[in-house]
Design a protein around this motif. Structure first.
Motif, PDB file in Angstrom:
ATOM      1  N   VAL B 192      38.170  11.772   6.556  1.00  0.00           N
ATOM      2  CA  VAL B 192      37.248  10.817   5.936  1.00  0.00           C
ATOM      3  C   VAL B 192      38.055   9.834   5.086  1.00  0.00           C
ATOM      4  CG1 VAL B 192      35.255  10.558   4.411  1.00  0.00           C
ATOM      5  CG2 VAL B 192      35.440  12.550   5.903  1.00  0.00           C
ATOM      6  N   ASP B 193      37.774   8.541   5.264  1.00  0.00           N
ATOM      7  CA  ASP B 193      38.521   7.501   4.561  1.00  0.00           C
ATOM      8  C   ASP B 193      38.425   7.679   3.047  1.00  0.00           C
ATOM      9  OD1 ASP B 193      39.895   4.817   4.766  1.00  0.00           O
ATOM     10  OD2 ASP B 193      38.210   4.313   3.473  1.00  0.00           O
ATOM     11  N   GLU B 194      39.557   7.450   2.371  1.00  0.00           N
ATOM     12  CA  GLU B 194      39.616   7.589   0.910  1.00  0.00           C
ATOM     13  C   GLU B 194      38.592   6.701   0.206  1.00  0.00           C
ATOM     14  OE1 GLU B 194      43.857   8.379  -1.126  1.00  0.00           O
ATOM     15  OE2 GLU B 194      43.812   6.719   0.285  1.00  0.00           O
ATOM     16  N   GLY B 195      38.316   5.555   0.825  1.00  0.00           N
ATOM     17  CA  GLY B 195      37.381   4.605   0.229  1.00  0.00           C
ATOM     18  C   GLY B 195      36.001   5.201  -0.010  1.00  0.00           C
ATOM     19  N   GLN B 196      35.643   6.211   0.783  1.00  0.00           N
ATOM     20  CA  GLN B 196      34.334   6.850   0.624  1.00  0.00           C
ATOM     21  C   GLN B 196      34.246   7.550  -0.725  1.00  0.00           C
ATOM     22  OE1 GLN B 196      31.682   6.937   3.103  1.00  0.00           O
ATOM     23  NE2 GLN B 196      32.878   5.199   3.822  1.00  0.00           N
ATOM     24  N   MET B 197      35.316   8.236  -1.106  1.00  0.00           N
ATOM     25  CA  MET B 197      35.338   8.904  -2.407  1.00  0.00           C
ATOM     26  C   MET B 197      35.332   7.861  -3.523  1.00  0.00           C
ATOM     27  SD  MET B 197      35.392  11.500  -4.408  1.00  0.00           S
ATOM     28  CE  MET B 197      35.774  13.098  -3.724  1.00  0.00           C
ATOM     29  N   GLU B 198      36.105   6.793  -3.360  1.00  0.00           N
ATOM     30  CA  GLU B 198      36.186   5.770  -4.400  1.00  0.00           C
ATOM     31  C   GLU B 198      34.832   5.106  -4.610  1.00  0.00           C
ATOM     32  OE1 GLU B 198      39.606   3.259  -3.794  1.00  0.00           O
ATOM     33  OE2 GLU B 198      40.670   5.009  -4.592  1.00  0.00           O
ATOM     34  N   ALA B 199      34.156   4.780  -3.502  1.00  0.00           N
ATOM     35  CA  ALA B 199      32.843   4.147  -3.628  1.00  0.00           C
ATOM     36  C   ALA B 199      31.875   5.094  -4.339  1.00  0.00           C
ATOM     37  CB  ALA B 199      32.306   3.764  -2.249  1.00  0.00           C
ATOM     38  N   SER B 200      31.948   6.383  -4.004  1.00  0.00           N
ATOM     39  CA  SER B 200      31.061   7.366  -4.637  1.00  0.00           C
ATOM     40  C   SER B 200      31.328   7.430  -6.134  1.00  0.00           C
ATOM     41  CB  SER B 200      31.273   8.754  -4.033  1.00  0.00           C
ATOM     42  OG  SER B 200      31.234   8.692  -2.639  1.00  0.00           O
ATOM     43  N   LEU B 201      32.606   7.509  -6.501  1.00  0.00           N
ATOM     44  CA  LEU B 201      32.966   7.579  -7.920  1.00  0.00           C
ATOM     45  C   LEU B 201      32.514   6.311  -8.648  1.00  0.00           C
ATOM     46  CD1 LEU B 201      36.574   9.090  -7.773  1.00  0.00           C
ATOM     47  CD2 LEU B 201      34.448  10.274  -8.330  1.00  0.00           C
ATOM     48  N   ALA B 202      32.731   5.161  -8.003  1.00  0.00           N
ATOM     49  CA  ALA B 202      32.373   3.904  -8.643  1.00  0.00           C
ATOM     50  C   ALA B 202      30.864   3.825  -8.899  1.00  0.00           C
ATOM     51  CB  ALA B 202      32.819   2.728  -7.779  1.00  0.00           C
ATOM     52  N   LEU B 203      30.073   4.518  -8.071  1.00  0.00           N
ATOM     53  CA  LEU B 203      28.619   4.509  -8.262  1.00  0.00           C
ATOM     54  C   LEU B 203      28.178   5.503  -9.327  1.00  0.00           C
ATOM     55  CD1 LEU B 203      27.436   4.248  -4.568  1.00  0.00           C
ATOM     56  CD2 LEU B 203      26.909   2.628  -6.391  1.00  0.00           C
ATOM     57  N   MET B 205      29.031   8.952  -9.236  1.00  0.00           N
ATOM     58  CA  MET B 205      28.959  10.348  -8.789  1.00  0.00           C
ATOM     59  C   MET B 205      30.165  11.113  -9.337  1.00  0.00           C
ATOM     60  SD  MET B 205      27.817  10.302  -4.846  1.00  0.00           S
ATOM     61  CE  MET B 205      27.030   8.843  -4.196  1.00  0.00           C
ATOM     62  N   THR B 206      29.981  12.408  -9.554  1.00  0.00           N
ATOM     63  CA  THR B 206      31.129  13.238  -9.881  1.00  0.00           C
ATOM     64  C   THR B 206      31.841  13.570  -8.570  1.00  0.00           C
ATOM     65  OG1 THR B 206      29.746  15.185  -9.692  1.00  0.00           O
ATOM     66  CG2 THR B 206      30.028  14.280 -11.894  1.00  0.00           C
ATOM     67  N   ARG B 207      33.081  14.033  -8.674  1.00  0.00           N
ATOM     68  CA  ARG B 207      33.833  14.392  -7.471  1.00  0.00           C
ATOM     69  C   ARG B 207      33.107  15.438  -6.650  1.00  0.00           C
ATOM     70  NH1 ARG B 207      38.773  12.868  -6.160  1.00  0.00           N
ATOM     71  NH2 ARG B 207      39.653  11.385  -7.630  1.00  0.00           N
ATOM     72  N   ARG B 208      32.539  16.412  -7.382  1.00  0.00           N
ATOM     73  CA  ARG B 208      31.862  17.507  -6.705  1.00  0.00           C
ATOM     74  C   ARG B 208      30.669  17.003  -5.888  1.00  0.00           C
ATOM     75  NH1 ARG B 208      30.569  23.143  -8.646  1.00  0.00           N
ATOM     76  NH2 ARG B 208      32.108  22.684 -10.239  1.00  0.00           N
ATOM     77  N   ARG B 209      29.869  16.142  -6.530  1.00  0.00           N
ATOM     78  CA  ARG B 209      28.700  15.622  -5.826  1.00  0.00           C
ATOM     79  C   ARG B 209      29.126  14.760  -4.643  1.00  0.00           C
ATOM     80  NH1 ARG B 209      24.711  14.140  -9.557  1.00  0.00           N
ATOM     81  NH2 ARG B 209      23.288  15.661  -8.699  1.00  0.00           N
ATOM     82  N   ALA B 210      30.163  13.941  -4.837  1.00  0.00           N
ATOM     83  CA  ALA B 210      30.646  13.072  -3.765  1.00  0.00           C
ATOM     84  C   ALA B 210      31.123  13.929  -2.593  1.00  0.00           C
ATOM     85  CB  ALA B 210      31.773  12.185  -4.273  1.00  0.00           C
TER      86      ALA B 210
END
Ligand SMILES: Nc1ncnc2c1ncn2[C@@H]1O[C@H](COP(=O)(O)OP(=O)(O)OP(=O)(O)O)[C@@H](O)[C@H]1O
Ligand SMILES: [Mg+2]
Lengths: 260, 342
Positions: B192-203, B205-210
């Protein structure tokens, strides 16, 4: 449009931001203030640290030194026994929710429809009801001109459409500040306009925006202030008429000359 | 079903979209054609002969096979095999996800612990692990939960009462499976592209939820095919716990044939049941794969019948391409498994 007076507290304040990646000293002391409703365009050659600076604002990158302050609240850190320490993940997440970010490569959630992309954070992070979130998302998608694409998956959308969904997704959390990292650089030239139009509208509605961009026309037309960065420092800044047409620094002149 | 290719000439795109070059009427082309037909004839003759041996063999005693196929103890054994597989996979997936997150964490301690686990469970035979766990009591007398180095004890169990045949069997299969699931889950997360985690964090979300809402669901298309293959492998490998007299399919059959001396018919019964279960599992895997592929790729996987048909024709037609991308990945996975001595 720039409604900032000297006495008003800035919405965002960056003080002495340094960032090192190992030996690579990427940001070398950046100070920047944004008034509420102000639109600031960040320009500069590749590698000058524009992306890194934006990521330091919402702590996707932790600054090696310096602080970012949003409406008087220190971002990503707090003072414990006179020392600055990192904020716990939960509180950092809450701070990030108030700052929207739009990425060069969209980063839409590929397994969710356009509508689900927009409702995800309001439901999961803000605890909004599904019904309410959908209503808001519907309105946002309409405002970026994509009402009819609500149920399309990202792979079924063009680059410009994806980026407009990404903007709607960020707006769904009612951010106080929007960060844009070269939002049109990955787009075909004929599609760039539709994304810039959405951003222009957003600026007119009074959103505070920090935009890293290579789109000089957009900077000239929309920005209240243009900031030119090179080598990890702000070289000069001012109204677009000044920085873009009559730059005072040699480095700015060279950069602009290469673009034209 | 996808035999349109054989009716037409020259360059023919097949279902996979690749182009098959048909031999022209040159001497070499004709020779190739003859060789292909000869190969097909040989394979066909061998197949017919195998069927003839199976049907007419005196030792197989089809009557006995039919009788024991639905015999109570055999059915109970088949059910136990299924239960072992489901329980082993459940434990394995749980452990695998935890290990994968440990291996991806920046913490050196977490990383080292997970690596040590993998090193042991993939570096020793499953059969040895089963016997080892079953005999755990003679190695560790009591299992206690508390503060180590002289601190208070919260719980304490006698290992002998904790390790029964069933718990040893389930645990051994699950612990072993966890090591293999770790690598599968890790590969899935990394896909899964790293950008998916970054977008989640930027919104916000915690890491766990993302991880739970955004990353793991998108890892599924990569995780499901090898997991299905592992489940099928586990279904068969679960027969190993017969050595600690766990009453699964093979052990039940062994009990019968050691008393009645009808070894071959009962082994045929066992094979029939394993084949039935693995076939059903393959079909289930196909539908699971299709479900999780939604939104992640541009083209849906081919329908089951077509894919099955293609694999069948690829055996009969030397020119046809083997399998699909996921089959290749599965083969690599299988190779890695056996290579590390499971
Ligand atoms: N995660 C990282 N690890 C190490 N180095 C990094 C990392 N991110 C950025 N850099 C380095 O920081 C420097 C500045 O990069 P940055 O992406 O901020 O520049 P930029 O101004 O956004 O450039 P561009 O216009 O090409 O996007 C580059 O030299 C880059 O190699
Ligand atoms: Mg950049």
């Amino acid at each position: 449009m720039s409604a900032h007076s000297a006495t008003e507290q800035p919405l965002l304040r960056l003080c002495g931001i340094h960032k090192r990646f190992g030996d690579n000293h990427v940001l070398r002391g950046v100070d920047l203030e944004l008034a509420a409703r102000e639109v600031v365009c960040l320009i500069g050659p590749s590698g000058s640290g524009k992306t890194t600076l934006l990521r330091c604002v919402n702590h996707l990158e932790v600054p090696t030194e310096g602080r970012a302050i949003l409406q008087g609240e220190l971002l990503g850190q707090y003072t414990r026994r006179g020392r600055l320490v990192s904020l716990p993940p939960r509180e950092l997440a809450a701070q990030r929710a108030a700052i929207g970010m739009v990425f060069q490569h969209f980063n839409l959630f590929d397994h969710k429809t356009a509508l689900e992309n927009v409702t995800e954070a309001p439901i999961q992070v803000a605890g909004m009801s599904k019904h309410e979130a959908r209503a808001i998302a519907g309105r946002l998608l309409e405002s970026v001109g994509l009402a009819e694409k609500a149920h399309a998956y990202p792979r079924q959308l063009s680059g410009g459409q994806k980026q407009r969904v990404a903007i709607a997704r960020a707006l769904a959390m009612s951010p106080k500040l929007m960060l844009f990292d070269e939002p049109t650089s990955a787009l075909d030239p004929e599609i760039v306009g539709e994304v810039l139009d959405v951003m222009r509208k957003l600026a007119h509605e009074g959103m505070t925006m920090l935009v890293a961009t290579h789109e000089m026309t957009f900077a000239r037309d929309v920005a209240d202030r243009v900031v030119f960065m090179d080598g990890g420092v702000i070289v000069e800044q001012g109204p677009p008429s000044q920085v873009l047409t009559a730059p005072s620094h040699e480095r700015t002149k060279r950069f602009l000359a290469r673009l034209l | 079903m996808d035999d349109s290719a054989s009716n037409s000439q020259a360059l023919v795109p097949t279902l996979d979209g690749h182009v098959e070059r048909r031999p022209k009427n040159t001497p070499a082309g004709v020779l190739l054609m003859v060789l292909k037909w000869m190969a097909r004839a040989v394979v066909l003759v061998v197949m017919v002969d195998v069927v003839r041996i199976l049907v007419t063999s005196k030792t197989i005693e089809w009557g006995t096979v039919a009788h024991y196929l639905t015999f109570g103890a055999i059915l109970a054994g088949a059910l136990t095999t299924l239960e072992l597989t489901v329980a082993g996979m459940a434990i394995g997936i749980g452990i695998g996800v935890v290990l994968a997150l440990m291996r991806l964490s920046p913490s050196t301690v977490m990383n080292a612990a997970a690596s040590a686990y993998l090193w042991f469970f993939r570096g020793t035979p499953l059969l040895v692990q089963i016997i080892f766990l079953y005999n755990l009591a003679s190695f560790i007398q009591r299992i206690t939960v508390g503060i180590p180095f002289g601190g208070p004890t919260f719980f304490s169990w006698n290992t002998n009462s904790l390790i029964t045949v069933t718990s040893a069997a389930v645990l051994a299969l699950g612990l072993n499976q966890g090591a293999y699931m770790c690598e599968i889950v890790r590969a899935g997360i990394l896909s899964v592209d790293e950008g998916q985690m970054e977008a989640s964090l930027a919104l916000g979300m915690t890491r766990r939820r993302a991880m739970r809402r955004i990353i793991l669901p998108q890892a599924m298309p990569v995780v499901i095919p090898p997991t299905g293959n592992n489940a099928i492998a586990l279904l068969k490998d679960s027969s190993l716990v017969s050595v600690i007299s766990m009453k699964e399919l093979l052990y039940q059959a062994q009990l019968i044939y050691s008393a009645q001396f009808n070894t071959i018919p009962l082994l045929v019964v066992v094979c029939i049941w394993y084949l039935a279960m693995t076939t059903v599992a393959s079909v289930g895997q196909y539908y699971l794969e299709r479900h999780f592929d939604r939104g992640s790729t541009r083209t849906p996987p081919p329908r089951f019948r077509t894919r099955f048909g293609r694999n069948l024709t690829s055996i009969l037609r030397p020119g046809a391409r083997m399998g699909s991308a996921s089959d290749v990945a599965a083969a690599a996975q299988a190779g890695q498994r056996s290579g590390l001595g499971s």
